[in-house]
Scaffold this motif. Structure first.
Motif, mmCIF file in Angstrom:
data_model
loop_
_atom_site.group_PDB
_atom_site.id
_atom_site.type_symbol
_atom_site.label_atom_id
_atom_site.label_comp_id
_atom_site.label_asym_id
_atom_site.label_seq_id
_atom_site.Cartn_x
_atom_site.Cartn_y
_atom_site.Cartn_z
ATOM 1 N N TYR A 1 25.378 14.468 -33.391
ATOM 2 C CA TYR A 1 26.426 14.851 -32.441
ATOM 3 C C TYR A 1 26.150 14.287 -31.051
ATOM 4 C CZ TYR A 1 29.880 17.980 -30.281
ATOM 5 O OH TYR A 1 30.959 18.481 -29.596
ATOM 6 N N VAL A 2 24.939 14.487 -30.539
ATOM 7 C CA VAL A 2 24.636 14.004 -29.189
ATOM 8 C C VAL A 2 24.558 12.484 -29.173
ATOM 9 C CG1 VAL A 2 23.431 16.119 -28.594
ATOM 10 C CG2 VAL A 2 22.117 14.187 -29.451
ATOM 11 N N THR A 3 24.160 11.872 -30.298
ATOM 12 C CA THR A 3 24.114 10.415 -30.366
ATOM 13 C C THR A 3 25.505 9.818 -30.262
ATOM 14 O OG1 THR A 3 22.128 10.485 -31.751
ATOM 15 C CG2 THR A 3 23.385 8.447 -31.783
ATOM 16 N N GLU A 4 26.479 10.467 -30.877
ATOM 17 C CA GLU A 4 27.844 9.943 -30.878
ATOM 18 C C GLU A 4 28.583 10.211 -29.575
ATOM 19 O OE1 GLU A 4 29.600 11.627 -34.399
ATOM 20 O OE2 GLU A 4 28.880 9.990 -35.655
ATOM 21 N N PHE A 5 28.023 11.066 -28.727
ATOM 22 C CA PHE A 5 28.681 11.340 -27.445
ATOM 23 C C PHE A 5 28.012 10.634 -26.268
ATOM 24 C CE2 PHE A 5 31.183 15.095 -28.972
ATOM 25 C CZ PHE A 5 32.386 14.722 -28.397
ATOM 26 N N GLU B 1 35.261 17.635 -31.518
ATOM 27 C CA GLU B 1 34.752 16.723 -32.540
ATOM 28 C C GLU B 1 34.427 15.388 -31.880
ATOM 29 O OE1 GLU B 1 33.034 15.647 -35.139
ATOM 30 O OE2 GLU B 1 34.230 17.088 -36.295
ATOM 31 N N THR B 2 33.479 14.652 -32.449
ATOM 32 C CA THR B 2 33.090 13.379 -31.841
ATOM 33 C C THR B 2 34.151 12.316 -32.111
ATOM 34 O OG1 THR B 2 31.906 12.489 -33.756
ATOM 35 C CG2 THR B 2 30.679 13.969 -32.303
ATOM 36 N N PRO B 3 34.439 11.481 -31.115
ATOM 37 C CA PRO B 3 35.428 10.414 -31.341
ATOM 38 C C PRO B 3 34.983 9.439 -32.421
ATOM 39 C CG PRO B 3 34.298 10.120 -29.232
ATOM 40 C CD PRO B 3 33.913 11.459 -29.739
ATOM 41 N N PHE B 4 33.677 9.247 -32.587
ATOM 42 C CA PHE B 4 33.179 8.346 -33.628
ATOM 43 C C PHE B 4 33.649 8.805 -35.007
ATOM 44 C CE2 PHE B 4 31.110 6.308 -30.445
ATOM 45 C CZ PHE B 4 30.032 5.509 -30.786
ATOM 46 N N TRP B 5 33.455 10.094 -35.300
ATOM 47 C CA TRP B 5 33.849 10.593 -36.620
ATOM 48 C C TRP B 5 35.355 10.554 -36.788
ATOM 49 C CZ3 TRP B 5 36.716 14.614 -38.714
ATOM 50 C CH2 TRP B 5 36.535 14.824 -40.089
ATOM 51 N N GLN C 1 20.764 0.698 -33.810
ATOM 52 C CA GLN C 1 20.375 1.117 -35.143
ATOM 53 C C GLN C 1 20.671 2.578 -35.367
ATOM 54 O OE1 GLN C 1 18.893 1.844 -32.982
ATOM 55 N NE2 GLN C 1 16.991 2.673 -32.876
ATOM 56 N N LYS C 2 20.758 3.375 -34.315
ATOM 57 C CA LYS C 2 21.048 4.792 -34.504
ATOM 58 C C LYS C 2 22.506 4.973 -34.911
ATOM 59 C CE LYS C 2 17.390 6.713 -31.726
ATOM 60 N NZ LYS C 2 17.006 7.575 -30.641
ATOM 61 N N ILE C 3 23.372 4.041 -34.514
ATOM 62 C CA ILE C 3 24.754 4.087 -34.969
ATOM 63 C C ILE C 3 24.787 3.941 -36.476
ATOM 64 C CG2 ILE C 3 27.018 3.003 -34.770
ATOM 65 C CD1 ILE C 3 26.010 4.325 -32.239
ATOM 66 N N GLU C 4 23.912 3.080 -37.002
ATOM 67 C CA GLU C 4 23.859 2.898 -38.441
ATOM 68 C C GLU C 4 23.435 4.182 -39.137
ATOM 69 O OE1 GLU C 4 24.789 0.229 -39.872
ATOM 70 O OE2 GLU C 4 24.926 -1.149 -38.182
ATOM 71 N N MET C 5 22.653 4.997 -38.457
ATOM 72 C CA MET C 5 22.110 6.199 -39.081
ATOM 73 C C MET C 5 23.013 7.407 -38.905
ATOM 74 S SD MET C 5 18.096 5.959 -38.203
ATOM 75 C CE MET C 5 18.302 5.506 -36.490
ATOM 76 N N ILE C 6 24.046 7.280 -38.094
ATOM 77 C CA ILE C 6 24.875 8.432 -37.767
ATOM 78 C C ILE C 6 25.485 9.049 -39.020
ATOM 79 C CG2 ILE C 6 27.106 9.005 -36.762
ATOM 80 C CD1 ILE C 6 26.302 7.306 -34.379
ATOM 81 N N HIS C 7 25.847 8.241 -39.983
ATOM 82 C CA HIS C 7 26.590 8.725 -41.141
ATOM 83 C C HIS C 7 25.704 9.045 -42.325
ATOM 84 C CE1 HIS C 7 30.134 7.589 -38.906
ATOM 85 N NE2 HIS C 7 29.608 6.402 -38.727
ATOM 86 N N GLN C 8 24.367 9.033 -42.143
ATOM 87 C CA GLN C 8 23.513 9.281 -43.289
ATOM 88 C C GLN C 8 22.893 10.666 -43.290
ATOM 89 O OE1 GLN C 8 19.722 8.832 -43.347
ATOM 90 N NE2 GLN C 8 19.801 9.318 -41.197
ATOM 91 N N GLY C 9 23.070 11.428 -42.194
ATOM 92 C CA GLY C 9 22.732 12.833 -42.230
ATOM 93 C C GLY C 9 21.269 13.160 -42.377
ATOM 94 N N THR C 10 20.444 12.670 -41.478
ATOM 95 C CA THR C 10 19.061 13.109 -41.446
ATOM 96 C C THR C 10 18.786 13.718 -40.092
ATOM 97 O OG1 THR C 10 18.236 11.008 -40.619
ATOM 98 C CG2 THR C 10 18.346 11.259 -43.000
ATOM 99 N N ASP C 11 17.799 14.594 -40.046
ATOM 100 C CA ASP C 11 17.506 15.273 -38.795
ATOM 101 C C ASP C 11 16.314 14.671 -38.094
ATOM 102 O OD1 ASP C 11 15.494 18.065 -39.847
ATOM 103 O OD2 ASP C 11 15.722 16.083 -40.712
ATOM 104 N N GLY C 12 15.784 13.574 -38.585
ATOM 105 C CA GLY C 12 14.710 12.908 -37.893
ATOM 106 C C GLY C 12 13.422 13.679 -37.970
#
Length: 582
Positions: free
Chosen positions: A228-232, A289-293, A568-579
């Motif tokens: 969420y914070v990455t996409e904003f 909601e995030t504009p990316f999603w 690269q974090k954009i690539e990870m946005i849709h894979q759902g990991t919490d790091g």
């Protein structure tokens, strides 16, 4: 629509304006609650001094040469050991020897500590006596999780971590299907309600069941808040913003220490911890909601509304979604040419492709080992902090506080000297610190605490940056799978960590020995990984294998260096990991 065009939004509305600041601090505030629930059991499941119980009124208690009238006064004298026991005399004249997990009735009511006469042995069917000096009540004293039921108490933290694993998988997928905001709503509300429910469980099994659900909610929130914070936030601040989500998790650990000091009844302690972040439950419904999603789902009007709101708050000119779509259309042929071979292959990739050849297989195993070791070390240092001697509440507070500067150093280090060059020395230094801990005498409490803080600081830096480093080591078409598999290894480490701490029963320094060996081995293997600082993201296996060599074969269409760390974090946005905090 490609992620590269999403980034154009921030050029118009700002990378981190007033709107993003509000959304960021509102959403990461609830991460404190995740840190709270992850570590709450360190005080909730404390096992105090105890002995086998006996029915009847006690008139006198004897421990070696010391005699007291009440068993409550005997705990300050009692040092639990396999051969130690308390001698108690009942008002009816019976004399019993009470060990921790057994009891004996003397045939001759001879009230001295040493006794060579006949006695009858009995199991602890009348419950146990507990030392309530520090804790009035814990789950151990509530349900007698001692002796043959001791493994029930030791299962509390591992079962919670299993719930973390399930929650990450379930809510990671739901956040992609239903949206980030829905999962934030449901998991934050779930954390509050389930946290309260834990305090009202009626037996051990219901306690574990509700705790697993709570773990799923907490893990699910961590999955989504990072995304969420990455996409904003824009690329200029994304690394710092995403890294410091973990800092709020550390604040949660500090809150656990404070509440543990103030409240000594486990169910009240659990309730207070659960209501700590209640204000967020009321305000999270206002988060957009995030504009990316929305853009990825084709909900352009809703995305435009959010973008306009961002621009208004930040005092900037809004960006029209139609303009982004026009750019996408004009670049369509180039995008297809550049990534066509990659996209065509994404459907068939599985975890076996991370072992594409010998070099990539060695890289994958090393990365997995880093994830596992980082998680193992993180939780071993955290969970064992209460056993260092001195004030256990202060120890845990300091172990949490030391993470805050660790993430700052991690951000600076990986930008200035590189990912590998930051990761390797801190992994090896954590191993050396573990060796140093084993040389410090147990009576030197202050030195032990300082050494453990240094170990947590070093492993925290390594733990914080592996998420980013993993993404940069693999080509685009398998990057999400690589990070996701690493995150699974992280969670396995978090499940193993409590059992590692329990090995202190075998040898007091066994956890430090295991973490030290793993950290040193992992640090040495990390030297064989390529440095990715200043390198474009790769799109093929050939480019990935060329990382670290003098020849760089990446195409001219690769993103510029200044954006490599973030894109690269954009690539990870849709894979759902919490790091980090699996």
């Amino acid at each position: 629509m490609s992620s590269g065009n999403f980034e154009l939004i921030f050029d118009h509305v700002g990378h981190f304006g007033r709107f993003q600041a509000f959304v960021y601090f509102a959403s990461v505030f609830q991460t404190i609650s995740c840190g709270i629930h992850y570590l709450a059991s360190v005080f909730m499941a404390v096992t105090p001094k105890f002995s086998c119980g006996v029915l009847g009124n006690i008139s006198q208690v004897l421990y070696y040469n010391s005699s007291v009238l009440k068993i409550e006064d005997a705990w300050s004298l009692f040092t639990p050991a396999q051969e130690d026991y308390l001698v108690v005399q009942l008002q009816n004249g019976d004399v019993w020897e009470l060990a921790q997990c057994s009891r004996s009735k003397r045939e001759d009511p001879y009230f001295e500590y040493s006794y060579d006469g006949n006695k009858s042995d009995f199991p602890c069917t009348d419950g146990y006596f507990y030392d309530h000096t520090k804790w009035k009540s814990t789950v151990v004293t509530e349900w007698d999780l001692v002796c043959h039921r001791e493994w029930f108490a030791k299962s509390i933290q591992p079962t919670f971590m299993l719930g973390v694993l399930l929650g990450a998988v379930i809510f990671g997928d739901l956040s992609d299907r239903l949206g980030r905001r829905f999962v934030i709503w449901s998991t934050s509300t779930g954390q509050f309600l389930l946290g309260i429910a834990v305090a009202f469980t009626f037996d051990y099994y219901s306690f574990i069941a509700v705790r697993i659900l709570l773990a799923m909610a907490a893990s699910g929130y961590l999955v989504v808040v990072f995304v969420y914070v990455t996409e904003f936030t824009g690329t200029k601040v994304r690394t710092w913003a995403s890294m410091h989500v973990h800092a709020f998790f550390a604040v949660g650990i500090m809150v656990v220490a404070l509440m543990g000091y103030l409240i000594r009844t486990w169910w009240l302690y659990q309730i207070v911890l659960s209501v700590t972040t209640l204000p967020f439950v009321f305000c999270c419904w206002a988060l957009p909601e995030t504009p990316f999603w929305l853009l990825s789902e084709g909900k352009y009007e809703e995305a435009q509304t959010v973008i306009d709101m961002m621009a208004k708050w930040n005092g900037r000119s809004p960006c029209n979604v139609s303009d982004l779509l026009l750019v996408e259309h004009n670049n369509g042929n180039d995008i297809g040419t550049t990534t066509g071979t990659v996209v065509s292959g994404t459907k068939s990739h599985n975890i076996l492709h991370l072992f594409y050849n010998r070099n990539i297989a060695r890289r994958t195993l090393t990365v997995w080992l880093i994830w596992f070791t980082g998680s193992l070390g993180y939780y071993v240092f955290s969970l064992s902090s209460v056993n260092l001697g001195g004030n256990e509440y202060l120890n845990l507070f300091l172990i949490g506080a030391v993470e805050l500067p660790a993430y700052v150093i991690a951000c600076i280090g990986m930008d200035k000297i590189g990912r590998r060059n930051t990761l390797t020395p801190f992994l090896i230094s954590s191993a050396l610190i573990c060796a140093m801990i084993m040389l410090i005498p147990q009576r030197c409490n202050v030195l032990n605490v300082i050494a453990n803080m240094a170990g947590k600081f070093a492993i925290g830096i390594a733990f914080g940056l592996i998420y980013l480093y993993t993404a940069e080591l693999y080509p685009t078409f398998i990057r999400s799978l690589a990070v996701g598999s690493g995150s699974m290894m992280c969670r396995i480490g978090s499940v193993v960590a409590p059992f590692c701490v329990y090995l202190t029963n075998v040898w007091i320094f066994m956890p430090q020995l295991l973490v030290g060996i793993m950290a040193f081995l992992t640090g040495m293997l990390t030297l064989m990984l390529p440095e990715t600082l200043g390198k474009p993201l790769t799109n093929t296996w050939e480019e990935a294998e060329e990382l670290g060599r003098n020849k760089i074969i990446s195409s001219a269409d690769s993103p510029p260096t200044t954006n490599n760390m973030n894109s690269q974090k954009i690539e990870m946005i849709h894979q759902g990991t919490d790091g980090a905090h699996g």
